[in-house]
Design a protein around this motif. Structure first.
Motif, short mmCIF file in Angstrom:
data_model
loop_
_atom_site.label_atom_id
_atom_site.label_comp_id
_atom_site.label_asym_id
_atom_site.label_seq_id
_atom_site.Cartn_x
_atom_site.Cartn_y
_atom_site.Cartn_z
N GLU A 39 0.76 -1.30 0.10
CA GLU A 39 0.09 0.01 0.20
C GLU A 39 0.99 1.35 0.01
OE1 GLU A 39 -3.22 0.14 2.99
OE2 GLU A 39 -3.10 -2.04 2.80
N ARG A 40 0.47 2.25 -0.52
CA ARG A 40 1.07 3.49 -0.87
C ARG A 40 0.52 4.71 0.23
NH1 ARG A 40 2.81 5.23 -6.63
NH2 ARG A 40 3.97 6.73 -5.45
N ASP A 41 -0.49 4.46 0.60
CA ASP A 41 -1.26 5.43 1.46
C ASP A 41 -0.35 5.58 3.03
OD1 ASP A 41 -2.63 7.20 2.81
OD2 ASP A 41 -4.22 5.59 3.66
N ILE A 42 0.28 6.71 3.15
CA ILE A 42 1.09 7.00 4.12
C ILE A 42 0.54 8.16 4.81
CG2 ILE A 42 3.34 6.13 3.28
CD1 ILE A 42 3.97 8.82 2.46
N PHE A 80 -1.59 1.15 10.27
CA PHE A 80 -2.70 0.38 10.61
C PHE A 80 -3.77 0.98 10.71
CE2 PHE A 80 1.77 -0.90 12.26
CZ PHE A 80 1.86 -2.18 12.04
N GLY A 81 -4.82 -0.02 10.87
CA GLY A 81 -6.48 0.51 10.82
C GLY A 81 -6.72 0.54 12.22
N GLU A 82 -8.38 0.46 12.24
CA GLU A 82 -8.82 0.60 13.46
C GLU A 82 -8.49 -0.72 14.45
OE1 GLU A 82 -13.00 0.94 12.71
OE2 GLU A 82 -12.79 2.81 11.71
N GLU A 83 -7.94 -1.55 13.79
CA GLU A 83 -7.74 -2.88 14.87
C GLU A 83 -6.25 -2.50 15.69
OE1 GLU A 83 -5.13 -3.59 11.40
OE2 GLU A 83 -7.19 -2.71 11.73
N GLY A 84 -5.80 -1.52 15.10
CA GLY A 84 -4.66 -1.10 16.17
C GLY A 84 -3.20 -1.65 15.67
N PHE A 85 -2.14 -1.24 15.92
CA PHE A 85 -0.91 -1.69 15.35
C PHE A 85 -0.50 -3.00 15.78
CE2 PHE A 85 1.13 0.42 19.08
CZ PHE A 85 2.04 -0.76 19.37
N SER A 113 2.34 4.90 12.97
CA SER A 113 1.14 4.82 13.04
C SER A 113 0.55 5.40 14.07
CB SER A 113 0.69 3.45 12.89
OG SER A 113 -0.76 3.36 12.79
N PRO A 114 -0.79 6.00 14.29
CA PRO A 114 -1.14 6.77 15.49
C PRO A 114 -2.09 5.88 16.24
CG PRO A 114 -2.55 7.22 13.49
CD PRO A 114 -1.37 6.52 12.91
N SER A 115 -2.05 4.39 15.71
CA SER A 115 -3.06 3.44 16.43
C SER A 115 -2.74 3.19 17.77
CB SER A 115 -2.98 2.26 15.32
OG SER A 115 -3.35 2.42 14.08
N LYS A 116 -3.66 2.67 18.44
CA LYS A 116 -3.41 1.77 19.70
C LYS A 116 -2.83 0.35 19.39
CE LYS A 116 -7.99 -0.01 19.55
NZ LYS A 116 -9.43 0.12 20.30
N ILE A 117 -2.34 -0.29 20.50
CA ILE A 117 -2.14 -1.57 20.38
C ILE A 117 -3.11 -2.40 19.97
CG2 ILE A 117 -0.85 -3.37 21.68
CD1 ILE A 117 0.31 -1.51 23.62
N THR A 161 7.06 10.50 -4.10
CA THR A 161 7.63 10.12 -5.48
C THR A 161 8.09 8.58 -5.39
OG1 THR A 161 10.01 10.65 -5.12
CG2 THR A 161 8.54 12.15 -5.70
N SER A 162 7.94 7.80 -4.26
CA SER A 162 8.30 6.58 -4.04
C SER A 162 7.22 5.59 -4.38
CB SER A 162 8.73 6.23 -2.60
OG SER A 162 9.17 4.88 -2.33
N ARG A 163 7.73 4.52 -5.00
CA ARG A 163 6.89 3.48 -5.39
C ARG A 163 6.50 2.63 -4.08
NH1 ARG A 163 9.47 0.95 -10.96
NH2 ARG A 163 8.70 2.56 -12.30
N TRP A 164 7.52 2.48 -3.24
CA TRP A 164 7.31 2.17 -1.78
C TRP A 164 7.82 2.89 -0.62
CZ3 TRP A 164 11.00 0.43 -5.64
CH2 TRP A 164 10.61 -0.56 -6.41
N PRO A 165 6.74 3.81 -0.62
CA PRO A 165 6.87 4.94 0.54
C PRO A 165 7.08 4.49 1.64
CG PRO A 165 4.74 4.84 -0.34
CD PRO A 165 5.57 4.13 -1.17
#
Length: 353
Positions: A39-42, A80-85, A113-117, A161-165
């Motif tokens: 995934e490229r979303d950062i 990480f998503g809502e499930e946490g890191f 990531s801003p997630s919880k555990i 610009t990175s393919r793998w940010p």
């Protein structure tokens, strides 16, 4: 006609495999596309932390701040998503081994990531935090680069610009963190089997051609600062978002080629490199990534374990081997190492390590 097309396709595939196996530069560009799409979303890097998220690394109380040169750093740059890191057992093993074998050093795991555990990681995190010298913190990247040589460069949007940010963020962070604090950087698939205390200004060769970036240490003296600053300059000058390894091992290799005035790692002696030490492959990479299955080979166990006798740590290539199961209690080399050097994680991870 169909047979000819099929034959032509098969020949093309064989030729392609032969080319990438011979040309490491070409392989760095192409091979990552052969695996799962990254995934490229950062966007998570700049999001506020969850209310139950991690404490910010540089907002710690003064007594908890890193002691220059007395730290071991791991980075996790996934979002990480809502499930946490997530921190799986093998990653946690690397962290535990560093803390267990270096009790006088502080071991940091730094997340972006801003997630919880996550619930699935709570058990291994609990085991890690039973070590007084392990700290788990969160980095806000915009704050982290402020007042550093990378501030304007990063603000330009270079990472986009990175393919793998996410992978290239890991490259950026390892050099930036060592520039800021000194100490030792380790990949999350490096199991420490001997003390690293007292090591300054070093890296390890993966083979005798190039220097690797999975294990590095920069001191806070003149030599360490010189190398750290040179690495940041090289990163800014030579960053390429379309080449997998250019911004990680490429940076330390090019920097040491200049410092040591030689092209190959085999010639990078301490005397030639002004005191900077490049360890032989046996020190940190006793098994080359092309032979990663040796870590799981029961029949060749004795031969493999003998390879570790001169090692300070072992790189276990989790990116390649993560789907290879290890049943707790197994006698494959990886399991033997884990049982000895990360016993709390290994004995509390369930049936599969």
């Amino acid at each position: 006609m169909k047979k000819r097309l099929l034959l032509g396709f098969i020949c093309a595939v064989i030729l392609f495999i032969l080319v990438i196996s011979k040309d490491d530069n070409f392989a760095q560009i192409v091979v990552p596309f052969l695996g799962p799409f990254s995934e490229r979303d950062i966007t998570c890097y700049n999001e506020a932390s969850d209310i139950n998220g991690l404490q910010e690394f540089e907002a710690s109380k003064e007594k908890e701040k890193p002691k220059f040169g007395r730290n071991i750093f791991f980075h996790e740059t996934s979002c990480f998503g809502e499930e946490g890191f997530l921190l799986n057992a093998r990653q946690a093993c690397a962290v535990e081994s560093a803390a267990k074998m270096n009790p006088k050093m502080t071991v940091y795991i730094l997340f972006l990531s801003p997630s919880k555990i996550s619930d699935s990681s709570k058990k291994v995190i609990q085991e890690l935090l039973s070590y007084e010298n392990i700290k788990i913190r969160r980095i806000y990247i915009n704050n982290y680069v402020r007042h550093t040589p990378l501030e304007e460069w990063y603000a330009s949007g270079i990472l986009r610009t990175s393919r793998w940010p996410r992978s290239h963020m890991s490259d950026i962070l390892r050099y930036l963190t060592l520039w800021k604090y000194g100490g030792i950087y380790l990949d999350l698939d490096v199991v420490v089997i001997k003390s690293l205390e007292g090591l300054n200004n070093f890296a390890g060769a993966e083979d005798w051609e190039d220097v690797a970036a999975g294990v590095m240490g920069f001191g806070m003296g003149n030599l360490g600062r010189r190398v750290a600053e040179a690495c940041l300059r090289d990163l800014k000058r030579n960053f390429r978002g379309n080449v997998w390894g250019n911004n990680g091992p490429g940076v330390i290799t090019r920097t040491l080629q200049k410092l040591c005035v030689t092209e190959y790692a085999r010639d990078m002696t301490s005397a030639r490199c002004s005191g900077f030490k490049v360890f032989a492959p046996s020190a940190f990479y006793p098994i080359h990534y092309k032979n990663w299955t040796k870590y799981f080979d029961l029949e060749a166990k004795n031969e493999t374990m003998k390879l570790f006798e001169n090692s300070k740590a072992i790189h276990v290539w989790n990116k390649l081997s993560k789907w290879e199961p290890i049943h707790v209690g197994s006698q494959v080399p990886y399991a033997i190492i884990a049982q000895k050097y990360c016993p709390k994680v290994y004995n509390n991870c369930g049936e599969i390590f």
